[in-house]
Design a protein around this motif. Structure first.
Motif, PDB file in Angstrom:
ATOM      1  N   ALA A   1     -53.030  24.202 -27.997  1.00 28.56           N
ATOM      2  CA  ALA A   1     -53.286  23.025 -27.170  1.00 28.56           C
ATOM      3  C   ALA A   1     -52.183  21.988 -27.326  1.00 28.56           C
ATOM      4  CB  ALA A   1     -54.635  22.404 -27.538  1.00 28.56           C
ATOM      5  N   LEU A   2     -51.674  21.837 -28.549  1.00 30.05           N
ATOM      6  CA  LEU A   2     -50.595  20.877 -28.766  1.00 30.05           C
ATOM      7  C   LEU A   2     -49.293  21.376 -28.148  1.00 30.05           C
ATOM      8  CD1 LEU A   2     -50.338  18.112 -30.070  1.00 30.05           C
ATOM      9  CD2 LEU A   2     -49.409  19.218 -32.093  1.00 30.05           C
ATOM     10  N   VAL A   3     -49.068  22.684 -28.165  1.00 28.80           N
ATOM     11  CA  VAL A   3     -47.895  23.252 -27.473  1.00 28.80           C
ATOM     12  C   VAL A   3     -47.970  22.937 -25.982  1.00 28.80           C
ATOM     13  CG1 VAL A   3     -46.752  25.393 -26.789  1.00 28.80           C
ATOM     14  CG2 VAL A   3     -47.443  25.058 -29.162  1.00 28.80           C
ATOM     15  N   GLY A   4     -49.162  23.056 -25.413  1.00 27.44           N
ATOM     16  CA  GLY A   4     -49.337  22.684 -24.013  1.00 27.44           C
ATOM     17  C   GLY A   4     -49.025  21.219 -23.766  1.00 27.44           C
TER      18      GLY A   4
ATOM     19  N   LEU B   1     -57.863  16.146 -26.935  1.00 25.57           N
ATOM     20  CA  LEU B   1     -56.586  16.473 -26.303  1.00 25.57           C
ATOM     21  C   LEU B   1     -56.724  16.601 -24.789  1.00 25.57           C
ATOM     22  CD1 LEU B   1     -54.943  19.057 -28.735  1.00 25.57           C
ATOM     23  CD2 LEU B   1     -54.375  16.654 -28.426  1.00 25.57           C
ATOM     24  N   LEU B   2     -57.961  16.634 -24.303  1.00 27.97           N
ATOM     25  CA  LEU B   2     -58.155  16.569 -22.856  1.00 27.97           C
ATOM     26  C   LEU B   2     -57.619  15.257 -22.292  1.00 27.97           C
ATOM     27  CD1 LEU B   2     -61.779  17.981 -22.475  1.00 27.97           C
ATOM     28  CD2 LEU B   2     -59.702  18.986 -21.521  1.00 27.97           C
ATOM     29  N   GLN B   3     -57.610  14.207 -23.117  1.00 20.43           N
ATOM     30  CA  GLN B   3     -57.184  12.891 -22.624  1.00 20.43           C
ATOM     31  C   GLN B   3     -55.739  12.897 -22.099  1.00 20.43           C
ATOM     32  OE1 GLN B   3     -57.314   9.783 -25.563  1.00 20.43           O
ATOM     33  NE2 GLN B   3     -56.453   8.253 -24.182  1.00 20.43           N
ATOM     34  N   PRO B   4     -54.732  13.327 -22.909  1.00 20.67           N
ATOM     35  CA  PRO B   4     -53.363  13.307 -22.357  1.00 20.67           C
ATOM     36  C   PRO B   4     -53.169  14.291 -21.209  1.00 20.67           C
ATOM     37  CG  PRO B   4     -53.398  14.409 -24.497  1.00 20.67           C
ATOM     38  CD  PRO B   4     -54.736  13.748 -24.321  1.00 20.67           C
ATOM     39  N   VAL B   5     -53.879  15.418 -21.253  1.00 13.99           N
ATOM     40  CA  VAL B   5     -53.744  16.395 -20.162  1.00 13.99           C
ATOM     41  C   VAL B   5     -54.233  15.790 -18.854  1.00 13.99           C
ATOM     42  CG1 VAL B   5     -54.497  18.641 -19.307  1.00 13.99           C
ATOM     43  CG2 VAL B   5     -53.939  18.355 -21.724  1.00 13.99           C
ATOM     44  N   LEU B   6     -55.428  15.192 -18.880  1.00 10.66           N
ATOM     45  CA  LEU B   6     -55.977  14.599 -17.660  1.00 10.66           C
ATOM     46  C   LEU B   6     -55.202  13.355 -17.251  1.00 10.66           C
ATOM     47  CD1 LEU B   6     -59.793  15.026 -18.353  1.00 10.66           C
ATOM     48  CD2 LEU B   6     -58.338  16.379 -16.846  1.00 10.66           C
TER      49      LEU B   6
ATOM     50  N   GLY C   1     -48.141  23.955 -19.063  1.00  8.03           N
ATOM     51  CA  GLY C   1     -48.664  23.215 -20.212  1.00  8.03           C
ATOM     52  C   GLY C   1     -50.110  22.806 -20.024  1.00  8.03           C
ATOM     53  N   THR C   2     -50.443  22.360 -18.804  1.00  4.20           N
ATOM     54  CA  THR C   2     -51.827  22.004 -18.501  1.00  4.20           C
ATOM     55  C   THR C   2     -52.749  23.209 -18.664  1.00  4.20           C
ATOM     56  OG1 THR C   2     -51.102  20.296 -16.939  1.00  4.20           O
ATOM     57  CG2 THR C   2     -53.362  21.098 -16.721  1.00  4.20           C
ATOM     58  N   ALA C   3     -52.346  24.334 -18.104  1.00  2.00           N
ATOM     59  CA  ALA C   3     -53.172  25.541 -18.185  1.00  2.00           C
ATOM     60  C   ALA C   3     -53.342  25.995 -19.630  1.00  2.00           C
ATOM     61  CB  ALA C   3     -52.537  26.652 -17.349  1.00  2.00           C
ATOM     62  N   LEU C   4     -52.257  25.950 -20.419  1.00  2.00           N
ATOM     63  CA  LEU C   4     -52.333  26.379 -21.811  1.00  2.00           C
ATOM     64  C   LEU C   4     -53.254  25.473 -22.615  1.00  2.00           C
ATOM     65  CD1 LEU C   4     -51.399  28.209 -24.108  1.00  2.00           C
ATOM     66  CD2 LEU C   4     -49.391  26.730 -24.391  1.00  2.00           C
ATOM     67  N   SER C   5     -53.118  24.158 -22.457  1.00  2.13           N
ATOM     68  CA  SER C   5     -53.968  23.223 -23.202  1.00  2.13           C
ATOM     69  C   SER C   5     -55.433  23.408 -22.848  1.00  2.13           C
ATOM     70  CB  SER C   5     -53.532  21.779 -22.928  1.00  2.13           C
ATOM     71  OG  SER C   5     -52.271  21.516 -23.477  1.00  2.13           O
TER      72      SER C   5
END
Length: 299
Positions: A136-139, A256-261, A281-285
């Motif tokens: 998730a962090l790599v994403g 970690l959904l926060q930075p992705v969204l 990155g979004t898909a991986l996270s």
């Protein structure tokens, strides 16, 4: 021993809360104030909205264990101090190294929470959770890469970004501790204490750095109300309600959904660039977070 599937409702509440607080980055761009001042209003207005609920919760139930309740209140105040430090240091990191790297380093909180929960709380960490957190962090790294490439990287900015992750982990674990134990605080009381503490510290930070606290327009004040009462209180109320029932490391991974969204909101609202790397990155996270949330762990 037999396996069991962790309850889904608390995990869904944390995920929903992370989605709600992901919109806070939009308000920072819309409101014509400095970061410390915005944080002060965010927490201060949130505390004002929570005050009646916190007062009602303090009047209910037996008071014979006031000492334990005082300990929970102290933990909530520590959470507020950590949250103020998180906002202040994160914005300083942005000034040195840009939003992408600062946001990435702030989300190293997932490893700090895992470390502290294992060493201090005795929580067992699984290999699967560790792998999912790393993926998730790599994403998140892939999401931040374009911003990192466009911004200078300063050692001071890197250190401040890493410190942001420590503060965020401290906020999460302290707020969680305030709601656990024999005499915990309720959601409203814990959020009120933490928000009021953070607001007071951020006001002092704004005054010390010369940031103006006057709101320029009624529109800005309306946005501050939405930020403080809607996004901050609403998001963290959902997360806080689930906190006592979710392992600390699992909850921090869902955050970690926060930075992705937030990245997706930036694309939709501000037409920020979003290419193949960001999409991957979004898909991986999201895949890693989902895999961790549906994993089965030993009792």
């Amino acid at each position: 021993m037999a396996d069991f599937s962790p309850p889904r409702a608390p995990l869904l509440l944390v995920a929903l809360g992370a989605a709600v607080i992901s919109v806070t980055a939009l308000f920072v761009k819309w409101i014509a104030l400095g970061p410390a001042a915005i944080g002060a209003y965010r927490c201060g207005l949130g505390a004002a909205a929570l005050l009646p609920l916190a007062w009602l919760s303090s009047r209910t139930g037996p008071n014979r264990q006031a000492k334990r309740r005082g300990s929970a209140t102290a933990w909530a105040a520590v959470a507020g101090a950590c949250f103020a430090g998180d906002l202040f240091v994160w914005h300083k990191s942005i000034l040195y190294s840009g939003t992408g790297l600062a946001t990435l380093l702030a989300n190293t909180q997932v490893f700090w929470v895992a470390l502290f929960s294992a060493l201090l709380l005795g929580e067992r960490l699984t290999r699967r959770l560790g792998v999912c957190a790393l993926l998730a962090l790599v994403g998140t790294v892939m999401l931040a890469l374009p911003g990192i490439e466009r911004s200078p990287v300063h050692l001071q900015g890197v250190l401040l970004g890493l410190l942001t992750g420590v503060f965020y982990a401290g906020y999460y674990l302290s707020l969680r501790t305030a709601q656990r134990g024999e005499r915990p605080l309720g959601v409203a009381a814990a959020l009120f204490v933490s928000s009021a503490t953070a607001a007071a510290l951020l006001v002092m930070a704004a005054l010390a750095t010369g940031e103006p606290l006057a709101v320029a327009s009624g529109g800005d004040f309306g946005l501050l109300l939405l930020l403080g009462v809607g996004a901050h209180v609403g998001g963290w109320a959902l997360i806080s309600r689930a906190m006592p029932h979710v392992p600390a490391a699992s909850g921090s991974l869902l955050l970690l959904l926060q930075p992705v969204l937030a990245t997706l909101w930036g694309v939709l609202v501000f037409a920020e660039p979003f290419g193949a790397v960001e999409a991957a990155g979004t898909a991986l996270s999201l895949a890693a977070i989902y895999a961790a949330s549906v994993s089965r762990s030993p009792r």
